[in-house]
Design a protein around this motif. Structure first.
Motif: not given
Length: 512
Positions: A337-339, A486-488, A491-493
């Motif tokens: 998630a951090t990445g 927004a997409i990333l 993805g993190a969430l």
């Protein structure tokens, strides 16, 4: 009772590794090596916006669609044999691409390159696994291969920029030819043939369905970006999705599936594949737009742009080192998630770019993105194998390789289409008066076209045209960056939730 000890690899195997890693690197590089050549191709071949995007990403889509197929075929006909056939095809297609005289011919050559590239990557990895029986040596060899295959996307624009400083745009393809010839010469001596002793029946219909599921969906995206809303785009999209459903259904029912889709029933596996796809989506899509921005709006030469791109590789290396250092004691949910969040931060910084922004701002923004890429890709690749059952490791590896290539090609297609659509919308009302219809159409289609038209009109009109074209391209660039962020972040969430129960890797075996 004695325990058999795997034979350790010798000089022949390590030389064979070199012979296998270099073509894998080239296969990956060819996804991005054209980034630096894009403005010259636009000026010399004058492709439409749709043709331009097909030139950039048809290679990645064909390769992604055939990776699993070629891996399955190599199990049956012999991995070395398929590798050598692929090397010959890759070299021939490279020559065809280097000397293409029309956009359509270049698109066709890039598609043939994708077929050749699809034979190189799985064959090289399968041969490496057979060459190194010792576990430690095998891990080292596969690590070297993985670094080359995933790093090729980042290295491609730099190599392209260095070549374009002295040669024509086709030189980015010609460099493939001597490497493929060398592989054809040394391959039979350094590499032992290997096959799967019990491969099961080859399924050609699944091979066709896998490619037929990908290309209609991408065509729909590109057609919508180029032509706007019309019945063809949703119809083509539905065809692609229907074929995809047929492919998944066939894999579920097959005794020897090409892709074990049951792996996706594990949420952690699906999250790892999703993170890997998202991060290559971001890096490849932003890479194309960033190098185009540097050469057109900022006016850098290919060589200078290549030098400016070097720090972004450092960002990726730092990301890999951070992930490796923190993984033993930090949960994957936190690190992945951090990445992804760091990469999203890079996109948000890019969204602040303006026409007169300094190049260091772009590189710092892109460097933050690549730091996130390094963290995420390292952990995602490891998670793909550790979250899959051991008996399905081969299928998991094939899915991971496919997600890398597919994500990169999808990023170029989607983010490139959004940028192109924004550029055209901005330029439709910004073309200077006095241009005939043909020149006006060329200038509004791509920023490369605007540069070409500027060389054919009086200086005053050229200055006005370029000011408006650069502003329009920058608008497309920044809009795309917001969407990518927004997409990333999404993805993190998703990764944080899906991986929350996966424990940290723990200290390496043998440590105290």
């Amino acid at each position: 009772m004695t325990t058999s000890v795997p034979l350790r690899a010798g000089g022949r195997e390590w030389l064979g590794l070199v012979a296998l890693v270099i073509p894998a690197l080239l296969a990956s590089m060819d996804l991005s090596v054209l980034f630096m050549a894009a403005p010259r191709i636009s000026a010399e071949l004058a492709p439409s916006a749709g043709q331009y995007l097909w030139i950039m990403d048809i290679y990645g889509f064909v390769m992604a669609g055939l990776l699993v197929t070629m891996g399955s075929l190599g199990d049956r006909v012999g991995r070395r044999r398929l590798l050598l056939v692929g090397a010959a095809a890759f070299g021939a297609a490279s020559l065809l691409a280097a000397f293409a005289t029309t956009p359509v011919l270049l698109i066709a050559a890039r598609a043939l390159l994708g077929i050749g590239g699809a034979t190189l990557a799985p064959s090289t990895l399968s041969l490496i696994r057979g060459m190194f029986a010792d576990d430690n040596q095998r891990r080292t060899a596969i690590g070297i291969w993985t670094a080359a295959f995933t790093g090729g996307i980042a290295i491609g624009p730099i190599v392209g920029g260095l070549l374009l400083e002295r040669f024509w745009w086709g030189s980015v393809f010609v460099i493939n030819v001597p490497v493929m010839l060398l592989l054809l010469v040394v391959g039979p001596f350094l590499l032992r043939e290997s096959k799967d002793p019990n491969p099961g029946r080859f399924d050609p219909l699944s091979s066709v369905l896998s490619l037929a599921a990908v290309l209609p969906v991408i065509y729909a995206v590109k057609h919508f970006a180029e032509k706007g809303a019309n019945p063809l785009s949703p119809a083509t999209l539905l065809v692609g999705l229907a074929v995809c459903a047929l492919f998944v259904r066939r894999q579920r029912r097959s005794e020897h599936p090409m892709i074990d889709v049951r792996l996706f029933s594990t949420s952690s596996f699906s999250a790892a594949i999703g993170a890997n796809t998202a991060i290559t989506f971001a890096s490849a899509g932003m890479g194309l737009l960033a190098v185009t921005f540097m050469q057109t709006v900022l006016g850098l030469s290919p060589f200078d742009a290549a030098l400016w791109m070097l720090p972004t590789i450092v960002g990726s290396v730092i990301g890999v080192a951070l992930a490796s250092a923190l993984a033993p004691r930090t949960r994957p949910a936190v690190l992945v998630a951090t990445g992804l969040a760091l990469a999203a931060g890079g996109f948000l910084l890019v969204s602040a770019m303006r026409v007169d922004a300094p190049v260091w701002w772009l590189i710092a923004s892109y460097g933050l993105l690549t730091l996130g890429v390094g963290m995420t890709s390292t952990l995602a690749t490891s998670l793909v194998l550790t979250t899959a059952p051991p008996e399905r490791a081969g299928s998991a590896s094939a899915i991971s390789e496919t997600s890398t290539e597919f994500g990169g090609a999808l990023g170029i297609a989607v983010l490139g289409s959004i940028s192109a659509a924004t550029y055209r919308a901005e330029m439709d009302t910004a073309v200077p008066a006095g241009l005939d219809d043909e020149l006006a159409h060329t200038a509004t289609d791509t920023v490369g076209g605007a540069l070409a038209v500027a060389g054919q009109v009086p200086a005053e009109a050229a200055g006005v045209l370029l000011d408006r074209a650069f502003a329009a391209f920058t608008e497309g660039f920044t809009v795309t960056a917001v969407i990518g962020a927004a997409i990333l972040l999404l993805g993190a969430l998703v990764s944080a939730v899906a991986l929350r129960r996966v424990p940290a890797a723990g200290p390496p075996s043998g440590s105290h």
